[in-house]
Design an enzyme around this catalytic site. Sequence first.
Site, PDB file in Angstrom:
ATOM      1  N   LYS A  60       0.758  -1.082   0.049  1.00 52.16           N
ATOM      2  CA  LYS A  60       0.084  -0.123  -0.044  1.00 52.16           C
ATOM      3  C   LYS A  60       0.869   1.157   0.165  1.00 52.16           C
ATOM      4  O   LYS A  60       0.682   2.155  -0.693  1.00 52.16           O
ATOM      5  CB  LYS A  60      -0.734  -0.081   1.238  1.00 52.16           C
ATOM      6  CG  LYS A  60      -1.726  -0.956   1.367  1.00 52.16           C
ATOM      7  CD  LYS A  60      -2.863  -0.920   2.541  1.00 52.16           C
ATOM      8  CE  LYS A  60      -2.163  -0.818   3.929  1.00 52.16           C
ATOM      9  NZ  LYS A  60      -1.523  -1.874   4.475  1.00 52.16           N
ATOM     10  N   ARG A 106      -9.173   1.091   9.140  1.00 50.47           N
ATOM     11  CA  ARG A 106      -8.920  -0.410   9.468  1.00 50.47           C
ATOM     12  C   ARG A 106      -9.801  -1.059  10.216  1.00 50.47           C
ATOM     13  O   ARG A 106      -9.502  -2.112  10.448  1.00 50.47           O
ATOM     14  CB  ARG A 106      -7.380  -0.090  10.251  1.00 50.47           C
ATOM     15  CG  ARG A 106      -6.292  -0.453   9.738  1.00 50.47           C
ATOM     16  CD  ARG A 106      -5.107  -0.281  10.489  1.00 50.47           C
ATOM     17  NE  ARG A 106      -3.959  -0.993  10.339  1.00 50.47           N
ATOM     18  CZ  ARG A 106      -2.743  -0.510   9.780  1.00 50.47           C
ATOM     19  NH1 ARG A 106      -2.969   0.690   9.208  1.00 50.47           N
ATOM     20  NH2 ARG A 106      -1.629  -0.833   9.565  1.00 50.47           N
ATOM     21  N   ARG A 155      11.821  -6.210   5.329  1.00 52.62           N
ATOM     22  CA  ARG A 155      11.812  -4.637   5.700  1.00 52.62           C
ATOM     23  C   ARG A 155      12.292  -4.194   6.836  1.00 52.62           C
ATOM     24  O   ARG A 155      13.012  -3.258   7.046  1.00 52.62           O
ATOM     25  CB  ARG A 155      10.136  -4.312   5.714  1.00 52.62           C
ATOM     26  CG  ARG A 155       9.996  -3.027   5.703  1.00 52.62           C
ATOM     27  CD  ARG A 155       8.484  -2.462   5.527  1.00 52.62           C
ATOM     28  NE  ARG A 155       7.708  -2.903   6.682  1.00 52.62           N
ATOM     29  CZ  ARG A 155       6.172  -2.617   6.592  1.00 52.62           C
ATOM     30  NH1 ARG A 155       5.634  -2.287   5.662  1.00 52.62           N
ATOM     31  NH2 ARG A 155       5.750  -2.647   7.699  1.00 52.62           N
ATOM     32  N   ARG A 192      11.496  -3.140   9.990  1.00 52.99           N
ATOM     33  CA  ARG A 192      10.860  -1.896  10.583  1.00 52.99           C
ATOM     34  C   ARG A 192      10.959  -2.380  12.050  1.00 52.99           C
ATOM     35  O   ARG A 192      10.855  -3.547  12.454  1.00 52.99           O
ATOM     36  CB  ARG A 192       9.631  -1.447  10.158  1.00 52.99           C
ATOM     37  CG  ARG A 192       9.472  -0.013  10.198  1.00 52.99           C
ATOM     38  CD  ARG A 192       8.132   0.269   9.442  1.00 52.99           C
ATOM     39  NE  ARG A 192       6.864  -0.233   9.881  1.00 52.99           N
ATOM     40  CZ  ARG A 192       5.614  -0.023   9.520  1.00 52.99           C
ATOM     41  NH1 ARG A 192       5.591   0.335   8.476  1.00 52.99           N
ATOM     42  NH2 ARG A 192       4.628  -0.611  10.296  1.00 52.99           N
ATOM     43  N   ARG A 235      -0.058  -8.547  14.176  1.00 55.00           N
ATOM     44  CA  ARG A 235      -0.675  -7.371  13.153  1.00 55.00           C
ATOM     45  C   ARG A 235      -1.379  -8.154  12.180  1.00 55.00           C
ATOM     46  O   ARG A 235      -2.609  -7.552  11.598  1.00 55.00           O
ATOM     47  CB  ARG A 235       0.432  -6.737  12.583  1.00 55.00           C
ATOM     48  CG  ARG A 235       0.742  -5.471  13.282  1.00 55.00           C
ATOM     49  CD  ARG A 235       1.937  -4.785  13.083  1.00 55.00           C
ATOM     50  NE  ARG A 235       2.417  -4.542  11.755  1.00 55.00           N
ATOM     51  CZ  ARG A 235       3.352  -4.402  10.971  1.00 55.00           C
ATOM     52  NH1 ARG A 235       4.629  -4.757  11.692  1.00 55.00           N
ATOM     53  NH2 ARG A 235       3.493  -4.172  10.108  1.00 55.00           N
TER      54      ARG A 235
HETATM   55  P1  AMP Z   1       1.179   0.769   9.219  1.00 55.89           P
HETATM   56  O1  AMP Z   1       2.402   1.734   8.950  1.00 55.89           O
HETATM   57  O2  AMP Z   1      -0.079   1.227   8.431  1.00 55.89           O
HETATM   58  O3  AMP Z   1       1.344  -0.579   9.155  1.00 55.89           O
HETATM   59  O4  AMP Z   1       0.729   1.160  10.541  1.00 55.89           O
HETATM   60  C1  AMP Z   1       1.753   1.034  11.715  1.00 55.89           C
HETATM   61  C2  AMP Z   1       0.947   0.631  13.230  1.00 55.89           C
HETATM   62  O5  AMP Z   1       0.234   2.198  13.307  1.00 55.89           O
HETATM   63  C3  AMP Z   1      -0.201  -0.237  13.184  1.00 55.89           C
HETATM   64  O6  AMP Z   1       0.130  -1.386  13.513  1.00 55.89           O
HETATM   65  C4  AMP Z   1      -1.230   0.395  14.215  1.00 55.89           C
HETATM   66  O7  AMP Z   1      -0.669  -0.021  15.432  1.00 55.89           O
HETATM   67  C5  AMP Z   1      -0.881   1.759  13.853  1.00 55.89           C
HETATM   68  N1  AMP Z   1      -2.366   2.343  12.869  1.00 55.89           N
HETATM   69  C6  AMP Z   1      -1.839   2.771  11.551  1.00 55.89           C
HETATM   70  N2  AMP Z   1      -3.016   3.180  10.981  1.00 55.89           N
HETATM   71  C7  AMP Z   1      -4.059   2.758  12.033  1.00 55.89           C
HETATM   72  C8  AMP Z   1      -5.333   2.886  11.792  1.00 55.89           C
HETATM   73  N3  AMP Z   1      -6.067   3.355  10.878  1.00 55.89           N
HETATM   74  N4  AMP Z   1      -5.912   2.576  13.115  1.00 55.89           N
HETATM   75  C9  AMP Z   1      -5.445   2.098  14.229  1.00 55.89           C
HETATM   76  N5  AMP Z   1      -4.187   2.091  14.407  1.00 55.89           N
HETATM   77  C10 AMP Z   1      -3.302   2.290  13.227  1.00 55.89           C
END
Ligand code: AMP
Length: 187
Positions: free
Chosen positions: A14, A90, A129, A131, A142
Amino acid sequence: MIRVVFLGAPGAGKGTQAERISKKYNVPHISTGDILRAAVREGTELGKLAKSYMDKGELVPDEVIIGIIKERLSQEDVRERGFILDGFPRTLKQAEALDRMLEELGMPLSKVIYLNVDDEEVVKRLLARGREDDTEEVIRRRLKVYREQTAPLIDYYCEKCILVEIYGVGEIDEITRKIEEALGLEG
Ligand code: AMP
């Protein structure tokens, strides 16, 4: 005007694809993960709160995330150029809140791009990755959270007839091309 949500598991691509479309067509890329990571780096109250969830692979509470998005979507660049949402919504609650916000703004979603990637591929990519929240245990958490809370959004948007599913494995350029086609962009 591009008004799109990128949906898919962590590691589906994404962020990569959103970044490409954002640069090429000059559309704001709104990644809740990036916003939260910036807050963590800056050590703000939001960052401290978010970190406790992110470290475990859990979702940050809906009200917090919805507040962030509400503020971001109200900005001038979005009104002028549209948006690419990456990592939001999400949960069903977030999706419903987004519908209300966009209705108020008079900016309905044009499409939801669902990047479909096989589970094994996703785990492989996330491990590569590296991270901070990409340890095997957190990745597993996750993915579970994705399946339980986010995957139902596929049906939610399918029922609204705005979902486009794109297989997210293969050449990055080719996947970008399919996304452009789905969005009616000439490429
Ligand atoms: P991402 O970079 O999109 O994988 O997001 C990393 C982390 O940020 C996720 O594992 C969540 O803990 C938090 N996070 C990101 N976007 C959301 C969202 N829309 N709702 C809740 N938590 C989020």
